[in-house]
Design a protein around this motif. Sequence first.
Motif, PDB file in Angstrom:
ATOM      1  N   LYS A  12       0.839  -1.200   0.000  1.00 45.70           N
ATOM      2  CA  LYS A  12       0.000   0.000   0.000  1.00 45.70           C
ATOM      3  C   LYS A  12       0.875   1.253   0.000  1.00 45.70           C
ATOM      4  CE  LYS A  12      -0.606   0.171   5.012  1.00 45.70           C
ATOM      5  NZ  LYS A  12      -1.581   0.183   6.097  1.00 45.70           N
ATOM      6  N   TYR A  13       2.168   1.092   0.269  1.00 42.73           N
ATOM      7  CA  TYR A  13       3.118   2.201   0.247  1.00 42.73           C
ATOM      8  C   TYR A  13       3.846   2.241  -1.097  1.00 42.73           C
ATOM      9  CZ  TYR A  13       2.504   2.230   5.307  1.00 42.73           C
ATOM     10  OH  TYR A  13       1.982   2.287   6.570  1.00 42.73           O
ATOM     11  N   LYS A  14       4.139   3.437  -1.556  1.00 38.93           N
ATOM     12  CA  LYS A  14       4.846   3.617  -2.823  1.00 38.93           C
ATOM     13  C   LYS A  14       6.310   3.213  -2.665  1.00 38.93           C
ATOM     14  CE  LYS A  14       5.337   6.965  -6.478  1.00 38.93           C
ATOM     15  NZ  LYS A  14       4.964   8.290  -6.954  1.00 38.93           N
ATOM     16  N   GLY A  15       6.855   2.490  -3.648  1.00 38.67           N
ATOM     17  CA  GLY A  15       8.253   2.080  -3.619  1.00 38.67           C
ATOM     18  C   GLY A  15       8.535   0.829  -2.809  1.00 38.67           C
ATOM     19  N   VAL A  16       7.487   0.124  -2.370  1.00 37.62           N
ATOM     20  CA  VAL A  16       7.647  -1.068  -1.529  1.00 37.62           C
ATOM     21  C   VAL A  16       6.932  -2.243  -2.185  1.00 37.62           C
ATOM     22  CG1 VAL A  16       7.206  -2.065   0.744  1.00 37.62           C
ATOM     23  CG2 VAL A  16       7.768   0.348   0.545  1.00 37.62           C
ATOM     24  N   GLN A  17       7.566  -3.415  -2.139  1.00 35.79           N
ATOM     25  CA  GLN A  17       6.986  -4.642  -2.694  1.00 35.79           C
ATOM     26  C   GLN A  17       7.084  -5.754  -1.666  1.00 35.79           C
ATOM     27  OE1 GLN A  17       9.400  -5.684  -6.008  1.00 35.79           O
ATOM     28  NE2 GLN A  17       8.738  -3.964  -7.268  1.00 35.79           N
ATOM     29  N   LEU A  18       6.173  -6.722  -1.786  1.00 38.23           N
ATOM     30  CA  LEU A  18       6.244  -7.925  -0.959  1.00 38.23           C
ATOM     31  C   LEU A  18       6.834  -9.035  -1.819  1.00 38.23           C
ATOM     32  CD1 LEU A  18       5.614  -9.428   1.666  1.00 38.23           C
ATOM     33  CD2 LEU A  18       3.362  -9.927   0.730  1.00 38.23           C
ATOM     34  N   ARG A  19       7.891  -9.661  -1.322  1.00 40.22           N
ATOM     35  CA  ARG A  19       8.546 -10.744  -2.053  1.00 40.22           C
ATOM     36  C   ARG A  19       8.756 -11.932  -1.133  1.00 40.22           C
ATOM     37  NH1 ARG A  19      11.302  -9.902  -6.945  1.00 40.22           N
ATOM     38  NH2 ARG A  19      10.894  -7.861  -7.799  1.00 40.22           N
ATOM     39  N   ILE A  20       8.936 -13.100  -1.729  1.00 36.22           N
ATOM     40  CA  ILE A  20       9.216 -14.317  -0.965  1.00 36.22           C
ATOM     41  C   ILE A  20      10.544 -14.879  -1.452  1.00 36.22           C
ATOM     42  CG2 ILE A  20       7.896 -15.812  -2.502  1.00 36.22           C
ATOM     43  CD1 ILE A  20       7.025 -17.328   0.067  1.00 36.22           C
ATOM     44  N   THR A  21      11.425 -15.252  -0.517  1.00 33.10           N
ATOM     45  CA  THR A  21      12.736 -15.780  -0.867  1.00 33.10           C
ATOM     46  C   THR A  21      12.635 -17.263  -1.187  1.00 33.10           C
ATOM     47  OG1 THR A  21      13.288 -16.319   1.405  1.00 33.10           O
ATOM     48  CG2 THR A  21      13.879 -14.116   0.647  1.00 33.10           C
ATOM     49  N   LYS A  22      13.749 -17.835  -1.635  1.00 31.99           N
ATOM     50  CA  LYS A  22      13.779 -19.273  -1.934  1.00 31.99           C
ATOM     51  C   LYS A  22      13.507 -20.105  -0.690  1.00 31.99           C
ATOM     52  CE  LYS A  22      17.826 -19.406  -4.047  1.00 31.99           C
ATOM     53  NZ  LYS A  22      18.985 -19.951  -4.747  1.00 31.99           N
ATOM     54  N   ASP A  23      13.832 -19.549   0.484  1.00 37.35           N
ATOM     55  CA  ASP A  23      13.623 -20.264   1.745  1.00 37.35           C
ATOM     56  C   ASP A  23      12.181 -20.186   2.231  1.00 37.35           C
ATOM     57  OD1 ASP A  23      16.350 -20.654   1.623  1.00 37.35           O
ATOM     58  OD2 ASP A  23      16.790 -18.986   2.974  1.00 37.35           O
ATOM     59  N   GLY A  24      11.347 -19.419   1.547  1.00 37.18           N
ATOM     60  CA  GLY A  24       9.951 -19.276   1.935  1.00 37.18           C
ATOM     61  C   GLY A  24       9.699 -18.150   2.913  1.00 37.18           C
ATOM     62  N   VAL A  25      10.660 -17.254   3.087  1.00 37.29           N
ATOM     63  CA  VAL A  25      10.519 -16.135   4.009  1.00 37.29           C
ATOM     64  C   VAL A  25       9.961 -14.937   3.247  1.00 37.29           C
ATOM     65  CG1 VAL A  25      11.756 -14.580   5.564  1.00 37.29           C
ATOM     66  CG2 VAL A  25      12.471 -16.965   5.358  1.00 37.29           C
ATOM     67  N   MET A  26       8.908 -14.329   3.786  1.00 32.90           N
ATOM     68  CA  MET A  26       8.312 -13.156   3.144  1.00 32.90           C
ATOM     69  C   MET A  26       9.006 -11.897   3.656  1.00 32.90           C
ATOM     70  SD  MET A  26       4.350 -14.269   3.157  1.00 32.90           S
ATOM     71  CE  MET A  26       3.793 -13.175   1.882  1.00 32.90           C
ATOM     72  N   LYS A  27       9.427 -11.040   2.735  1.00 35.78           N
ATOM     73  CA  LYS A  27      10.123  -9.805   3.067  1.00 35.78           C
ATOM     74  C   LYS A  27       9.512  -8.651   2.289  1.00 35.78           C
ATOM     75  CE  LYS A  27      13.763 -11.311   5.472  1.00 35.78           C
ATOM     76  NZ  LYS A  27      14.229 -10.774   6.709  1.00 35.78           N
ATOM     77  N   TYR A  28       9.561  -7.465   2.899  1.00 41.48           N
ATOM     78  CA  TYR A  28       9.166  -6.245   2.207  1.00 41.48           C
ATOM     79  C   TYR A  28      10.429  -5.605   1.657  1.00 41.48           C
ATOM     80  CZ  TYR A  28       4.581  -6.766   4.241  1.00 41.48           C
ATOM     81  OH  TYR A  28       3.357  -7.257   4.574  1.00 41.48           O
ATOM     82  N   ILE A  29      10.394  -5.253   0.385  1.00 35.71           N
ATOM     83  CA  ILE A  29      11.554  -4.713  -0.299  1.00 35.71           C
ATOM     84  C   ILE A  29      11.325  -3.235  -0.591  1.00 35.71           C
ATOM     85  CG2 ILE A  29      13.042  -4.927  -2.330  1.00 35.71           C
ATOM     86  CD1 ILE A  29      13.026  -7.425  -0.559  1.00 35.71           C
ATOM     87  N   ALA A  30      12.258  -2.381  -0.152  1.00 38.62           N
ATOM     88  CA  ALA A  30      12.235  -0.965  -0.480  1.00 38.62           C
ATOM     89  C   ALA A  30      13.135  -0.768  -1.692  1.00 38.62           C
ATOM     90  CB  ALA A  30      12.727  -0.131   0.690  1.00 38.62           C
ATOM     91  N   CYS A  31      12.563  -0.313  -2.801  1.00 38.38           N
ATOM     92  CA  CYS A  31      13.306  -0.100  -4.038  1.00 38.38           C
ATOM     93  C   CYS A  31      13.899   1.300  -3.998  1.00 38.38           C
ATOM     94  CB  CYS A  31      12.392  -0.267  -5.239  1.00 38.38           C
ATOM     95  SG  CYS A  31      11.589  -1.864  -5.263  1.00 38.38           S
ATOM     96  N   VAL A  32      15.177   1.388  -3.668  1.00 42.19           N
ATOM     97  CA  VAL A  32      15.851   2.680  -3.546  1.00 42.19           C
ATOM     98  C   VAL A  32      16.903   2.802  -4.632  1.00 42.19           C
ATOM     99  CG1 VAL A  32      15.376   3.105  -1.112  1.00 42.19           C
ATOM    100  CG2 VAL A  32      17.271   1.668  -1.715  1.00 42.19           C
ATOM    101  N   GLY A  33      16.562   3.526  -5.668  1.00 41.19           N
ATOM    102  CA  GLY A  33      17.463   3.700  -6.794  1.00 41.19           C
ATOM    103  C   GLY A  33      17.699   2.392  -7.515  1.00 41.19           C
ATOM    104  N   LYS A  34      18.956   2.072  -7.776  1.00 40.66           N
ATOM    105  CA  LYS A  34      19.301   0.818  -8.448  1.00 40.66           C
ATOM    106  C   LYS A  34      19.402  -0.334  -7.456  1.00 40.66           C
ATOM    107  CE  LYS A  34      21.836   3.043 -12.149  1.00 40.66           C
ATOM    108  NZ  LYS A  34      23.117   3.170 -12.823  1.00 40.66           N
ATOM    109  N   ASN A  35      19.385  -0.033  -6.178  1.00 39.28           N
ATOM    110  CA  ASN A  35      19.513  -1.045  -5.131  1.00 39.28           C
ATOM    111  C   ASN A  35      18.167  -1.302  -4.463  1.00 39.28           C
ATOM    112  OD1 ASN A  35      22.319  -1.080  -5.519  1.00 39.28           O
ATOM    113  ND2 ASN A  35      22.536   0.707  -4.213  1.00 39.28           N
ATOM    114  N   SER A  36      18.141  -2.279  -3.602  1.00 41.06           N
ATOM    115  CA  SER A  36      16.953  -2.533  -2.787  1.00 41.06           C
ATOM    116  C   SER A  36      17.394  -3.029  -1.416  1.00 41.06           C
ATOM    117  CB  SER A  36      16.047  -3.554  -3.456  1.00 41.06           C
ATOM    118  OG  SER A  36      16.704  -4.784  -3.602  1.00 41.06           O
ATOM    119  N   LYS A  37      16.536  -2.782  -0.435  1.00 42.58           N
ATOM    120  CA  LYS A  37      16.807  -3.218   0.931  1.00 42.58           C
ATOM    121  C   LYS A  37      15.599  -3.992   1.419  1.00 42.58           C
ATOM    122  CE  LYS A  37      19.835   0.618   1.984  1.00 42.58           C
ATOM    123  NZ  LYS A  37      20.168   1.696   2.901  1.00 42.58           N
TER     124      LYS A  37
END
Length: 67
Positions: A12-37
């Motif tokens: 619901k926030y701009k610049g943020v995505q919900l992703r799931i890793t290969k291990d099955g852990v759900m993380k929120y990703i902040a897309c900051v420029g060419k990088n992400s956290k």
Amino acid sequence: MATRSKYIKPSKYKGVQLRITKDGVMKYIACVGKNSKSFDIERDAAKCYDLWRIKNSKEPVNILVRK
């Protein structure tokens, strides 16, 4: 080497995505420029995105909005 993740849905926030890793852990990703956290909490990712916008002389759009 970075771990690959699968896109789940936008946040619901701009610049943020919900992703799931290969291990099955759900993380929120902040897309900051060419990088992400990755974060466990959606609000922390949105705050990170806002701080990145402030650092680049832009107005924040999520949590740190002026009132």
